[in-house]
Design an enzyme around this catalytic site. Sequence first.
Site, PDB file in Angstrom:
ATOM      1  N   LYS A  85       0.839  -1.212   0.000  1.00  0.00           N
ATOM      2  CA  LYS A  85       0.000   0.000   0.000  1.00  0.00           C
ATOM      3  C   LYS A  85       0.878   1.268   0.000  1.00  0.00           C
ATOM      4  O   LYS A  85       0.647   2.184  -0.782  1.00  0.00           O
ATOM      5  CB  LYS A  85      -0.934   0.001   1.222  1.00  0.00           C
ATOM      6  CG  LYS A  85      -1.908  -1.179   1.219  1.00  0.00           C
ATOM      7  CD  LYS A  85      -2.824  -1.169   2.419  1.00  0.00           C
ATOM      8  CE  LYS A  85      -2.138  -1.453   3.741  1.00  0.00           C
ATOM      9  NZ  LYS A  85      -1.469  -2.783   3.804  1.00  0.00           N
ATOM     10  N   THR A  86       1.870   1.289   0.892  1.00  0.00           N
ATOM     11  CA  THR A  86       2.742   2.464   0.960  1.00  0.00           C
ATOM     12  C   THR A  86       3.502   2.646  -0.351  1.00  0.00           C
ATOM     13  O   THR A  86       3.630   3.752  -0.868  1.00  0.00           O
ATOM     14  CB  THR A  86       3.764   2.296   2.120  1.00  0.00           C
ATOM     15  OG1 THR A  86       3.037   1.927   3.293  1.00  0.00           O
ATOM     16  CG2 THR A  86       4.550   3.552   2.360  1.00  0.00           C
ATOM     17  N   ASP A 130      -1.010   6.653   6.708  1.00  0.00           N
ATOM     18  CA  ASP A 130      -1.018   5.216   6.965  1.00  0.00           C
ATOM     19  C   ASP A 130      -1.908   4.923   8.178  1.00  0.00           C
ATOM     20  O   ASP A 130      -2.062   5.785   9.047  1.00  0.00           O
ATOM     21  CB  ASP A 130       0.421   4.763   7.241  1.00  0.00           C
ATOM     22  CG  ASP A 130       0.601   3.275   7.021  1.00  0.00           C
ATOM     23  OD1 ASP A 130      -0.319   2.641   6.481  1.00  0.00           O
ATOM     24  OD2 ASP A 130       1.666   2.753   7.385  1.00  0.00           O
ATOM     25  N   THR A 179      -5.554  -1.462   7.118  1.00  0.00           N
ATOM     26  CA  THR A 179      -5.737  -2.910   7.144  1.00  0.00           C
ATOM     27  C   THR A 179      -7.151  -3.230   7.629  1.00  0.00           C
ATOM     28  O   THR A 179      -7.557  -4.374   7.629  1.00  0.00           O
ATOM     29  CB  THR A 179      -4.728  -3.547   8.129  1.00  0.00           C
ATOM     30  OG1 THR A 179      -4.775  -2.800   9.348  1.00  0.00           O
ATOM     31  CG2 THR A 179      -3.324  -3.523   7.579  1.00  0.00           C
ATOM     32  N   ARG A 238       6.387  -8.287   1.746  1.00  0.00           N
ATOM     33  CA  ARG A 238       7.241  -7.929   2.891  1.00  0.00           C
ATOM     34  C   ARG A 238       7.811  -9.176   3.540  1.00  0.00           C
ATOM     35  O   ARG A 238       8.970  -9.206   3.945  1.00  0.00           O
ATOM     36  CB  ARG A 238       6.470  -7.096   3.918  1.00  0.00           C
ATOM     37  CG  ARG A 238       7.366  -6.751   5.107  1.00  0.00           C
ATOM     38  CD  ARG A 238       6.703  -5.883   6.136  1.00  0.00           C
ATOM     39  NE  ARG A 238       6.427  -4.563   5.628  1.00  0.00           N
ATOM     40  CZ  ARG A 238       5.318  -3.879   5.878  1.00  0.00           C
ATOM     41  NH1 ARG A 238       4.377  -4.420   6.617  1.00  0.00           N
ATOM     42  NH2 ARG A 238       5.146  -2.681   5.390  1.00  0.00           N
TER      43      ARG A 238
HETATM   44  P1  ADP Z   1       2.182  -1.988   3.178  1.00  0.00           P
HETATM   45  O1  ADP Z   1       2.223  -0.480   3.110  1.00  0.00           O
HETATM   46  O2  ADP Z   1       0.965  -2.561   2.503  1.00  0.00           O
HETATM   47  O3  ADP Z   1       2.347  -2.537   4.564  1.00  0.00           O
HETATM   48  P2  ADP Z   1       4.726  -1.804   1.754  1.00  0.00           P
HETATM   49  O4  ADP Z   1       4.361  -0.885   0.642  1.00  0.00           O
HETATM   50  O5  ADP Z   1       5.501  -1.227   2.895  1.00  0.00           O
HETATM   51  O6  ADP Z   1       3.413  -2.551   2.306  1.00  0.00           O
HETATM   52  O7  ADP Z   1       5.522  -3.043   1.098  1.00  0.00           O
HETATM   53  C1  ADP Z   1       6.346  -3.922   1.860  1.00  0.00           C
HETATM   54  C2  ADP Z   1       7.598  -4.260   1.070  1.00  0.00           C
HETATM   55  O8  ADP Z   1       7.263  -5.078  -0.046  1.00  0.00           O
HETATM   56  C3  ADP Z   1       8.328  -3.047   0.503  1.00  0.00           C
HETATM   57  O9  ADP Z   1       9.719  -3.278   0.601  1.00  0.00           O
HETATM   58  C4  ADP Z   1       7.915  -3.006  -0.947  1.00  0.00           C
HETATM   59  O10 ADP Z   1       8.882  -2.428  -1.754  1.00  0.00           O
HETATM   60  C5  ADP Z   1       7.679  -4.468  -1.278  1.00  0.00           C
HETATM   61  N1  ADP Z   1       6.586  -4.623  -2.241  1.00  0.00           N
HETATM   62  C6  ADP Z   1       5.270  -4.592  -1.921  1.00  0.00           C
HETATM   63  N2  ADP Z   1       4.515  -4.799  -3.017  1.00  0.00           N
HETATM   64  C7  ADP Z   1       5.372  -4.964  -4.042  1.00  0.00           C
HETATM   65  C8  ADP Z   1       5.172  -5.218  -5.443  1.00  0.00           C
HETATM   66  N3  ADP Z   1       3.947  -5.364  -5.953  1.00  0.00           N
HETATM   67  N4  ADP Z   1       6.259  -5.323  -6.239  1.00  0.00           N
HETATM   68  C9  ADP Z   1       7.491  -5.205  -5.684  1.00  0.00           C
HETATM   69  N5  ADP Z   1       7.745  -4.979  -4.372  1.00  0.00           N
HETATM   70  C10 ADP Z   1       6.697  -4.852  -3.557  1.00  0.00           C
END
Ligand code: ADP
Length: 352
Positions: A85-86, A130, A179, A238
Amino acid sequence: MAIISSNIGDSNFPPRKQELRIVDSKIVSEENNNKNLNFARPKTFKEFIGQEQIKASLRIAIDASLYRKEALEHTLLYGQPGLGKTTLAFLIANEMNTRFRIASAPAIERPRDIVGLLLGLKEGEVLFIDEIHRLNRLTEELLYSAMEDFRLDLTMGANRGARCRTINLPRFTLIGATTKLASISAPLRDRFGISQKIEFYSNDELHQIISNYSNLINLTLEDKASRALAKISRGTPRIALRLLKRIRDYAQVIKKTNLIDLDVVKKALNSQKIDAKGLDYLDRKYLSFLNLNNNSPIGLDAIAAGLGEDSSMLEFVVEPYLMQIGFLTRTSRGRLLTSLGKRYINSNNDNF
Ligand code: ADP
């Protein structure tokens, strides 16, 4: 109209930048160049693997906004932790050629925090919040007019000395991530023009993500090793990247190599007590607890108390994957182990 009380007149207003977790997208880009796994986020939609439908519909919305020279509509991204998401929010700002500001809802404690954030925005910029379901009520109320009319309605002072003031804001884009979609109030949810659910990833997509990151950090990862890792990563980038880091440590320290084959993956995961299904010690402890107590459903709080763990951690970290692989069901009366889950925990599965 939100009441700011007399805070607005105090010397701490507007808030100092360091009080908020704000990161400029330029800083994140620089971190990308560090080749540090933690910050090696994709820099373009193309590098963001999977979620094709979401990317396609965001692409249209972004191109339409660029064509009209308008800010993108407010966007809500929801789904399990670690699904991107981030990263997606950062990419949206990149594609819109605008600055990305990031804040976490629990850090926005006082109304003046959100006012300071909003006043710091320029035309077209992206503000990412977030865990948006954790905003407090006053902050949320201030956001209503900010999101809908790009206006802040403030009441300063109290009682008879109270004054109302309206401040116009630049047209900005709020991207909220959560979430817990159900915990967002309807008035806030309705103000997001775009709402997207981020799904778990397929094994092929995770394999691709793992391979891309290995290249980025100069690891040679054999195809079989990458696929095995993808399989146990719970559909979550992640987790895949976290495990990859542990495997990298093991390979470099114990095997003195940057070459990772299936054997290294197995040994590294065994050393972490992660089994062939990707279950770790806590997952197995959870399953064993249910197995011992479970011919009738057990409530989450009772499980948390029995295990000495935090119930929301169990709910958001442990349970989703156990349900996804068919080991657990949630009923209105509590959690139940499935026959598949029972069979698994009763056979000895501690090794990868
Ligand atoms: P969230 O905000 O949903 O908790 P993040 O955006 O922080 O998740 O993603 C977690 C990790 O996974 C980060 O290091 C991100 O770069 C990697 N990541 C997440 N989705 C992808 C994707 N579709 N392709 C490549 N890397 C991804």
